[in-house]
Write a protein that holds these residues in place. Structure first.
Motif, PDB file in Angstrom:
ATOM      1  N   ASN A  36       1.015  -0.794  -0.077  1.00  0.00           N
ATOM      2  CA  ASN A  36       0.007  -0.368   0.032  1.00  0.00           C
ATOM      3  C   ASN A  36       0.713   1.326   0.242  1.00  0.00           C
ATOM      4  O   ASN A  36       0.702   2.277  -0.289  1.00  0.00           O
ATOM      5  N   LYS A  37       1.813   1.425   1.129  1.00  0.00           N
ATOM      6  CA  LYS A  37       2.525   2.419   1.073  1.00  0.00           C
ATOM      7  C   LYS A  37       3.351   2.154  -0.242  1.00  0.00           C
ATOM      8  O   LYS A  37       4.108   3.930  -1.174  1.00  0.00           O
ATOM      9  N   VAL A  38       3.645   1.868  -0.864  1.00  0.00           N
ATOM     10  CA  VAL A  38       4.395   1.494  -1.979  1.00  0.00           C
ATOM     11  C   VAL A  38       3.906   1.717  -3.779  1.00  0.00           C
ATOM     12  O   VAL A  38       3.452   3.227  -4.219  1.00  0.00           O
ATOM     13  N   GLU A  39       2.155   1.837  -3.186  1.00  0.00           N
ATOM     14  CA  GLU A  39       1.373   2.710  -4.367  1.00  0.00           C
ATOM     15  C   GLU A  39       1.372   4.627  -4.148  1.00  0.00           C
ATOM     16  O   GLU A  39       0.864   4.877  -4.481  1.00  0.00           O
ATOM     17  N   GLU A  40       1.307   4.415  -2.336  1.00  0.00           N
ATOM     18  CA  GLU A  40       0.869   4.664  -2.255  1.00  0.00           C
ATOM     19  C   GLU A  40       2.060   6.340  -3.268  1.00  0.00           C
ATOM     20  O   GLU A  40       1.939   7.508  -3.409  1.00  0.00           O
ATOM     21  N   ASP A  57       2.219   9.746  -7.216  1.00  0.00           N
ATOM     22  CA  ASP A  57       2.346  11.576  -8.269  1.00  0.00           C
ATOM     23  C   ASP A  57       3.935  11.167  -8.233  1.00  0.00           C
ATOM     24  O   ASP A  57       4.333  11.936  -8.330  1.00  0.00           O
ATOM     25  N   ALA A  58       4.538  10.275  -8.833  1.00  0.00           N
ATOM     26  CA  ALA A  58       5.624   9.718  -9.376  1.00  0.00           C
ATOM     27  C   ALA A  58       5.966  10.111 -10.990  1.00  0.00           C
ATOM     28  O   ALA A  58       4.922   9.830 -11.001  1.00  0.00           O
ATOM     29  N   LYS A  59       6.831  10.383 -11.016  1.00  0.00           N
ATOM     30  CA  LYS A  59       6.911  11.456 -13.075  1.00  0.00           C
ATOM     31  C   LYS A  59       7.082   9.393 -13.395  1.00  0.00           C
ATOM     32  O   LYS A  59       5.979   9.083 -14.671  1.00  0.00           O
ATOM     33  N   ASP A  60       8.354   9.340 -13.341  1.00  0.00           N
ATOM     34  CA  ASP A  60       8.082   7.783 -13.985  1.00  0.00           C
ATOM     35  C   ASP A  60       8.279   6.320 -13.337  1.00  0.00           C
ATOM     36  O   ASP A  60       8.881   5.791 -12.428  1.00  0.00           O
ATOM     37  N   LYS A  61       6.823   6.020 -12.976  1.00  0.00           N
ATOM     38  CA  LYS A  61       6.082   5.016 -12.700  1.00  0.00           C
ATOM     39  C   LYS A  61       6.886   4.204 -12.427  1.00  0.00           C
ATOM     40  O   LYS A  61       7.222   3.216 -11.524  1.00  0.00           O
ATOM     41  N   GLU A  62       7.330   3.639 -13.476  1.00  0.00           N
ATOM     42  CA  GLU A  62       7.867   2.175 -13.904  1.00  0.00           C
ATOM     43  C   GLU A  62       9.460   1.823 -13.090  1.00  0.00           C
ATOM     44  O   GLU A  62       9.396   0.813 -12.215  1.00  0.00           O
ATOM     45  N   LYS A  63      10.102   2.975 -13.346  1.00  0.00           N
ATOM     46  CA  LYS A  63      11.371   3.518 -13.055  1.00  0.00           C
ATOM     47  C   LYS A  63      11.291   3.479 -11.526  1.00  0.00           C
ATOM     48  O   LYS A  63      11.731   2.848 -10.988  1.00  0.00           O
ATOM     49  N   MET A  64      10.337   3.926 -10.826  1.00  0.00           N
ATOM     50  CA  MET A  64      10.041   3.883  -9.119  1.00  0.00           C
ATOM     51  C   MET A  64       9.678   2.910  -8.617  1.00  0.00           C
ATOM     52  O   MET A  64      10.154   1.820  -7.928  1.00  0.00           O
ATOM     53  N   ARG A  65       8.690   2.123  -9.306  1.00  0.00           N
ATOM     54  CA  ARG A  65       8.291   0.627  -9.398  1.00  0.00           C
ATOM     55  C   ARG A  65       9.122  -0.218  -9.048  1.00  0.00           C
ATOM     56  O   ARG A  65       9.539  -0.766  -8.080  1.00  0.00           O
ATOM     57  N   ARG A  66      10.333  -0.256  -9.732  1.00  0.00           N
ATOM     58  CA  ARG A  66      12.088  -1.047  -9.927  1.00  0.00           C
ATOM     59  C   ARG A  66      13.022  -1.112  -8.984  1.00  0.00           C
ATOM     60  O   ARG A  66      12.937  -1.423  -7.600  1.00  0.00           O
ATOM     61  N   PHE A  67      12.610   0.422  -8.898  1.00  0.00           N
ATOM     62  CA  PHE A  67      13.853   1.034  -7.585  1.00  0.00           C
ATOM     63  C   PHE A  67      12.788   0.821  -6.116  1.00  0.00           C
ATOM     64  O   PHE A  67      13.736  -0.307  -4.582  1.00  0.00           O
ATOM     65  N   LEU A  68      11.442   0.518  -5.997  1.00  0.00           N
ATOM     66  CA  LEU A  68      11.036   0.575  -5.057  1.00  0.00           C
ATOM     67  C   LEU A  68      10.801  -0.683  -4.588  1.00  0.00           C
ATOM     68  O   LEU A  68      10.586  -1.328  -3.253  1.00  0.00           O
ATOM     69  N   GLU A  87      -1.886   9.855   7.569  1.00  0.00           N
ATOM     70  CA  GLU A  87      -1.257  10.554   7.997  1.00  0.00           C
ATOM     71  C   GLU A  87      -0.026  10.653   6.805  1.00  0.00           C
ATOM     72  O   GLU A  87       0.576  11.521   6.986  1.00  0.00           O
ATOM     73  N   ALA A  88      -0.294   9.168   6.409  1.00  0.00           N
ATOM     74  CA  ALA A  88       1.026   8.699   5.671  1.00  0.00           C
ATOM     75  C   ALA A  88       1.678   8.904   4.857  1.00  0.00           C
ATOM     76  O   ALA A  88       0.901  10.203   4.233  1.00  0.00           O
ATOM     77  N   GLN A  97      16.293  -3.811  -0.581  1.00  0.00           N
ATOM     78  CA  GLN A  97      16.622  -3.123   0.555  1.00  0.00           C
ATOM     79  C   GLN A  97      15.662  -2.170   1.116  1.00  0.00           C
ATOM     80  O   GLN A  97      15.573  -1.634   2.139  1.00  0.00           O
ATOM     81  N   VAL A  98      15.446  -1.256   0.094  1.00  0.00           N
ATOM     82  CA  VAL A  98      13.991  -0.485   0.343  1.00  0.00           C
ATOM     83  C   VAL A  98      12.660  -0.855   0.890  1.00  0.00           C
ATOM     84  O   VAL A  98      12.150   0.571   1.633  1.00  0.00           O
ATOM     85  N   ARG A  99      12.080  -1.761   0.305  1.00  0.00           N
ATOM     86  CA  ARG A  99      11.374  -2.862   0.966  1.00  0.00           C
ATOM     87  C   ARG A  99      11.502  -2.362   2.047  1.00  0.00           C
ATOM     88  O   ARG A  99      10.578  -2.042   3.432  1.00  0.00           O
ATOM     89  N   GLU A 100      12.180  -2.792   2.935  1.00  0.00           N
ATOM     90  CA  GLU A 100      13.068  -2.718   4.228  1.00  0.00           C
ATOM     91  C   GLU A 100      12.910  -1.987   5.088  1.00  0.00           C
ATOM     92  O   GLU A 100      12.053  -1.753   6.660  1.00  0.00           O
ATOM     93  N   SER A 101      13.715  -0.652   4.003  1.00  0.00           N
ATOM     94  CA  SER A 101      13.391   0.809   4.809  1.00  0.00           C
ATOM     95  C   SER A 101      11.967   1.302   5.187  1.00  0.00           C
ATOM     96  O   SER A 101      11.849   2.122   6.312  1.00  0.00           O
ATOM     97  N   ILE A 102      11.277   1.183   3.957  1.00  0.00           N
ATOM     98  CA  ILE A 102      10.345   1.034   4.053  1.00  0.00           C
ATOM     99  C   ILE A 102       9.168   0.546   4.759  1.00  0.00           C
ATOM    100  O   ILE A 102       8.175   1.482   6.141  1.00  0.00           O
TER     101      ILE A 102
END
Lengths: 94, 434
Positions: free
Chosen positions: B373-377, B381-392, B433-434, B396-401
């Motif tokens: 859910n947080k990732v979707e959030e 409003d990200a510009k380059d969705k695919e790239k962001m999705r891959r990053f997220l 709030e998140a 390790q990114v998931r873990e920090s989220i």
């Protein structure tokens, strides 16, 4: 020739290290030195008994320095056999 | 190997490790074998040098160093296993004696957190009250934003906006020279000099006015301080700021149906903001209170790591890629800056350790869908969705989220405990709030 001028330096090489097992020590000696002189010099310098001395004249190598051919000087190598139980330790290098 | 252990403060253990002669000899021998094939000594082929000659050539200390490089970590590992210690980072090692080899390793251990009785802490959020004055001020601000400048035909009054040509000299030297400068005649303004605005009062359009003012003693340009400044000014246009009438029309321009609704809307806005602020304050107070009743013990290395990350953050925030560049900019040595950051880092370490413990205690867990859910959030409003999705999607990114979600959730839980309504569902407030 003075006794002190006979021995130039000990030779520490792979081969010389191997020869140590037969109680033989290798030196570079003066070109003019004879076997009796070497024997006396080693006995005086290291306080050991020498059985025999073999000497080899190592002829110099010819090398090309540009267009000229140059011969490095020949030198004399002495292999000194000591009486058993006699030892020499060299304090050369470090 | 002989090991003696000694407990130090701050969650550290000092191990005194003594190597036996046999172990050292073996290590030296191994070191010789490693070195011999690398070093070339005249008279010998590589790898054929006897050990005695090699030692003479390189010196005994080189050989020893080489040996210790492997021996110490090895012995350290053994010591840790035999003493059943779980280190969280690399130890500090100090060789105290060479023959026989003795060294000291200071091992940082897991931090221990002893939570106090945080269930009995009771705090209340500051009650939120919105006064008439605040609402009035907010509306006034809106009016100011929508104000228009209208030309008027009368002498200058304070608060007007004028278009002004100005020529100023100080003892013959030019000081200012502007043409058609837009100037707000404000009695508090110190530009170009204090009381300049008052002198303009009553001037008519296109009238030239010459006057002089004293430069104050604390003026920014030293050589002009205390001298007389001669101004020659001409005003070419006088404008008055007109605030919109406080009526339904004004309300409509702010996207409200009428004045009453505007008022209500603003009140709601202010209330929401104030509530959020007081909630944040309560959070901070809650964590402070828990820290106060708890005991946290941690090795100093955690503090240093926190400082590292703070430094990096700071450098990045000011747009420097390397910490060194930033240090140069603020002309401080690294040590100075580190010391400055230490108290902050300390607090952060303690807070996060305490919070982790609370999370453990309260069994706060974050499920995978929550992270999704947080990732979707974030993607929203990200510009380059695919790239962001891959990053997220990186582990390790998931873990920090997940971690940040967990600490937020724990915070909320803590606030609930402390403000005394434990039964409330945890999720609802979070998502808002998140």
């Amino acid at each position: 020739m003075h006794l002190y001028e006979v021995l130039r330096r000990p030779l520490i090489t792979e081969k010389a290290t191997l020869l140590k097992e037969g109680n033989k020590y290798v030196f570079e000696v003066a070109k003019e030195a004879t076997k009796p002189q070497i024997k006396e010099a080693v006995e005086k310098a290291f306080k050991v008994e020498v059985v025999k001395v073999n000497i080899i004249t190592v002829s110099g190598k010819t090398k090309r320095m540009g267009r000229r051919e140059v011969t490095s000087p020949s030198w004399k190598k002495a292999i000194v056999t000591l009486e058993p139980e006699n030892k020499i330790t060299f304090f050369e290098g470090v | 190997m002989k090991v003696t252990r000694e407990k130090l403060e701050n969650c550290q253990v000092s191990l005194n490790i003594e190597a036996e002669a046999r172990e050292l000899e073996k290590a030296l021998d191994e070191a010789y074998h490693r070195l011999v094939s690398k070093v070339s000594i005249p008279g010998f082929r590589k790898g054929k040098t006897p050990r005695a000659i090699l030692e003479q050539h390189l010196g005994k200390s080189t050989l020893l160093e080489e040996a210790l490089e492997r021996l110490i970590p090895q012995l350290y590992k053994q010591a840790i296993e035999s003493e059943k210690i779980e280190p969280i980072a690399q130890p500090q090692i100090e060789v105290t004696q060479n023959e026989p080899l003795v060294f000291k390793a200071i091992v940082p251990l897991k931090p221990t957190v002893k939570l106090g009785d945080y269930h009995s802490i009771k705090l209340k959020a500051e009650p939120v009250e919105i006064g008439e004055g605040e609402i009035g001020a907010a509306i006034e601000q809106l009016r100011q934003q929508q104000a228009v400048l209208l030309p008027v035909d009368r002498p200058v009054q304070l608060g007007d906006f004028v278009t002004l040509s100005i020529e100023a000299t100080i003892e013959g030297k030019p000081f200012l020279n502007h043409k058609d400068l837009l100037y707000q005649v404000d009695s508090n303004s110190t530009f170009p000099l204090p009381e300049f605005a008052q002198k303009l009062e009553g001037v008519k359009k296109n009238e030239e006015r010459i006057f002089s003012l004293k430069v104050p003693a604390d003026y920014s340009i030293k050589e002009f301080c205390g001298q007389e400044c001669l101004f020659k000014t001409t005003i070419s246009e006088i404008k008055e700021k007109q605030l919109p009438q406080l009526d339904d029309e004004f309300a409509q321009s702010c996207n409200y149906a009428n004045l009453t609704q505007l008022r209500e809307g603003i009140t709601a806005d202010l209330r929401a903001k104030a509530e959020q602020r007081s909630h944040l304050e309560l959070r901070q107070k809650a964590i402070d209170a828990v820290v106060k009743v708890s005991e946290v013990d941690y090795p100093p290395i955690l503090e240093d790591r926190e400082i590292d990350s703070l430094l990096e953050d700071m450098a990045r925030r000011f747009g420097y890629r390397e910490v060194e560049d930033y240090l140069k900019r603020v002309s401080k040595t690294e040590e100075e800056l580190r010391e400055e950051l230490r108290p902050v880092a300390k607090k952060r370490v303690i807070n996060s350790l305490t919070l982790d413990k609370v999370a453990e205690e309260e069994k706060v867990e974050i499920t995978s869908p929550e992270v999704d859910n947080k990732v979707e959030e974030i993607l929203g409003d990200a510009k380059d969705k695919e790239k962001m999705r891959r990053f997220l999607a990186l582990p390790q990114v998931r873990e920090s989220i997940e971690q940040s979600l967990r600490s937020q959730k724990t915070m909320e839980r803590l606030v609930q405990i402390i403000s005394g309504n434990e039964k409330e569902e945890t999720g609802s407030r979070l998502s808002g709030e998140a």
